[in-house]
Enzyme design. Sequence first.
Site, short mmCIF file in Angstrom:
data_model
loop_
_atom_site.label_atom_id
_atom_site.label_comp_id
_atom_site.label_asym_id
_atom_site.label_seq_id
_atom_site.Cartn_x
_atom_site.Cartn_y
_atom_site.Cartn_z
N LYS A 250 0.84 -1.20 0.00
CA LYS A 250 0.00 0.00 0.00
C LYS A 250 0.87 1.25 0.00
O LYS A 250 1.94 1.28 0.61
CB LYS A 250 -0.92 0.00 1.21
N ASP A 345 -3.13 -5.99 1.08
CA ASP A 345 -1.71 -6.34 1.08
C ASP A 345 -1.37 -7.54 1.97
O ASP A 345 -0.20 -7.86 2.15
CB ASP A 345 -0.86 -5.12 1.49
N ASP A 380 -2.82 -7.89 17.43
CA ASP A 380 -3.61 -7.28 16.37
C ASP A 380 -4.81 -8.17 16.02
O ASP A 380 -4.66 -9.38 15.81
CB ASP A 380 -2.66 -7.19 15.16
N ASN A 381 -6.00 -7.56 15.94
CA ASN A 381 -7.22 -8.28 15.53
C ASN A 381 -7.32 -9.73 16.03
O ASN A 381 -7.49 -10.66 15.25
CB ASN A 381 -7.29 -8.30 13.99
N GLU A 409 -6.40 -6.38 20.81
CA GLU A 409 -6.91 -5.28 19.99
C GLU A 409 -8.13 -5.79 19.22
O GLU A 409 -8.08 -6.01 18.02
CB GLU A 409 -5.85 -4.77 18.99
N TYR A 520 1.59 4.24 6.26
CA TYR A 520 2.01 4.09 4.87
C TYR A 520 3.19 4.99 4.51
O TYR A 520 3.58 5.06 3.35
CB TYR A 520 0.84 4.42 3.93
C1 Z3D Z 1 -4.08 -1.77 11.59
C2 Z3D Z 1 -3.92 -2.81 10.49
C3 Z3D Z 1 -3.08 -1.67 8.54
C4 Z3D Z 1 -3.57 -0.69 7.49
C5 Z3D Z 1 -4.20 -1.39 6.31
C6 Z3D Z 1 -3.28 -2.45 5.79
C7 Z3D Z 1 -2.93 -3.42 6.88
C8 Z3D Z 1 -1.98 -4.49 6.45
C9 Z3D Z 1 -4.90 -3.94 10.66
C10 Z3D Z 1 -4.38 -5.17 9.97
C11 Z3D Z 1 -5.23 -4.37 12.05
C12 Z3D Z 1 -5.00 -3.43 13.15
C13 Z3D Z 1 -3.88 -2.47 12.90
N1 Z3D Z 1 -6.20 -2.76 13.53
O1 Z3D Z 1 -3.21 -0.71 11.43
O2 Z3D Z 1 -4.18 -2.23 9.20
O3 Z3D Z 1 -4.50 0.19 8.06
O4 Z3D Z 1 -4.49 -0.44 5.31
O5 Z3D Z 1 -3.92 -3.15 4.72
O6 Z3D Z 1 -0.78 -3.92 6.06
O7 Z3D Z 1 -2.30 -2.69 7.95
O8 Z3D Z 1 -3.20 -5.56 10.60
O9 Z3D Z 1 -3.79 -1.54 13.96
#
Ligand code: Z3D
Length: 654
Positions: A250, A345, A380-381, A409, A520
């Site tokens: 990205k 991505d 994360d998630n 999270e 990004y």
């Molecule tokens: C969040 C993460 C980031 C960007 C996306 C991108 C993705 C993978 C997301 C996935 C979970 C979590 C993070 N909430 O920043 O998303 O916003 O655009 O596609 O690179 O990473 O990990 O905090």
Amino acid sequence: VVGEAVPIEATVFKEGHDAVGATAVLVSPTGQVTRWPMTELSRGLARWGGSVVPDALGEWSFRVEGWFDPYATWHHDAVIKVEADVDTDLMLEMGARLLEQAATALGGEAPAKGQGGGKHAKELTDGPAADGRQLLIEAAAKMRNGALPAAERLAAGAGGEVFDLMRAKPLRLDVTKSATYHLVVQRERALVGSWYEVFPRSVGATFSPETGWVTGNFKTLAANLDRIAEMGFDVLYLTPIHPIGATNRKGRNNSLNARPTDPGSPYAIGTAEGGHDALHPDLGSFDDFDALVARSRLLGMEVAMDIALQCSPDHPWVKSHPEWFIQRPDGSIAYAENPPKKYQDIYPLSFDQDPDGLYLEILRIIRLWVSHGVTIFRVDNPHTKPLVFWERLIAQIAAESPDVIFLSEAFTRPPMMHTLALVGFQQSYTYFAWRNTKEEVCEYLEELAGEWGSFMRPSLWPTTHDILTPYMQQGGLAAHRIRAILAATGAPNYGIYTGYELVEDVARPGAEEAIDNEKYEYKIRDFNTPVAQELSALLTLLNRIKRQHVALRRLRNLTIHTTTDDSTICFSRHVPAEHSPDGKADTIVVLLNLDPHSVREGEVQFDLEALGLDPDQDSFEAYDLLSDQAFTWGETAFFRLDPNGQAGHVVHVR
Ligand code: Z3D
């Protein structure tokens, strides 16, 4: 956590009209039993409550004992009957026998019968138990002394010290016990902490038209830690530090077409050079990482690292372990999503085909980072992975490294957030950022501190790299003041995403996250602006107040007080002397205007008992720790709060 008062409630009743009592029984990991008094919370509902305070780490348990209270039963009848001169001698004899029975139950040294008043006798009868026995036996004798007026005989057994002793050390008959419940006790950092979030590549990055972007790295981050540590943060949270994939990378502002110079989202983990066990080559070596952890520790900060279980298409696992992904009929893998967000991505992992193999690999990875000094993981998630996986992983890590903390999270359905906490996550992000009005904030703080507080430890974040709510976009510096105060005091754990000090409040159109997002691209920040200095000073002060006041380091001690203004909230946190590490009661009152756009004034009405004060007290000293001003407040107090000046008070009740 160790030293935290854990509230326990039970429903206790028996047949007939006799008085009952309840006791909380706490069993330590080594099997040591202590008993803690409970009091009746609501007579009509037979509800009892009390607190226990575990003083060591580990797997404790507790139960509640319900029992018949013969003394309270007798007391109730005797006061009425003796007053009315009905069965006076009989009632007094019954009371005397009860006190004798209670004296025997007290235990202690045998009474020094027939040994006169010699030194030896004194030794034998010394100690609180013996003193209590003496008191009860003398009272029983007095109750039987027909030469005294009936009222005096009754008072001997029903009042004063005897009454107090029988309340403190009741005679408990027909004891029955509840089921036994688990109580997991962890270190204080699991509940209490101030987090500061950074993207390591940004800290110390430089740009010039000649060189273009030069990345920051572990060394430049280590060299920039003093500012963060001086603000009093105790957890340094790093977004992912692994190699970033090139496929579907990205670009700026979530663009699907990255330019060759765009560094990519650090959450798109993995290249041919390595995955979750590797370091991004731009950031440095393992030695550099170890040095960063060491420097951070030296400055009083633990390092928290991101665990994002997902893969860039370039991640080694995609080739080496195709069974960890779901192939569609055409052989492709669908990109990950967390609706409505699309992560073009990355590929999601699938835990169903080879749960043991994937578990063992992730266990290996966690152990690797623990061996490099990481003590906290921001996961994360986690709600997109199986609960049984987390349950197994966290239990295993807890068994071998009990200090390690996992923060969930999961911004998803409350039952999932709660269950993640129940299966082992020590902390959880919350919906705090989206609770903005007085009603929303009060209700949410009460939910977090209430029943949820027995299994989920909340973390409050006013913003994150993913979250910039309309409230923060529209409220400017005032909103940043207000939400910093609220996050730092609304729960014992809170976090700040770097740049907060600079009021980075512009959102990408159509998204509730910052424009030109650091996810990004690189970000250079100059914290030497008047605004940044003001907010840094506020964060410093809030962190210091938290360190100095145990009341703010506890979750379940919250009381909301009534205010006349519809944008001003008032809550207090109280720790009584017996639950305080230094033996001193501590009470903090937070009075805060939530409206970033206007001055609010009105009156607050205090629940004085909740502040640990005598409800008949006329006034108390309220010392505002934010402005270093002392007020004299009573059951009511007037306030005037200016979001562009003094937006709120954090008051120490003296
Ligand atoms: C969040 C993460 C980031 C960007 C996306 C991108 C993705 C993978 C997301 C996935 C979970 C979590 C993070 N909430 O920043 O998303 O916003 O655009 O596609 O690179 O990473 O990990 O905090």
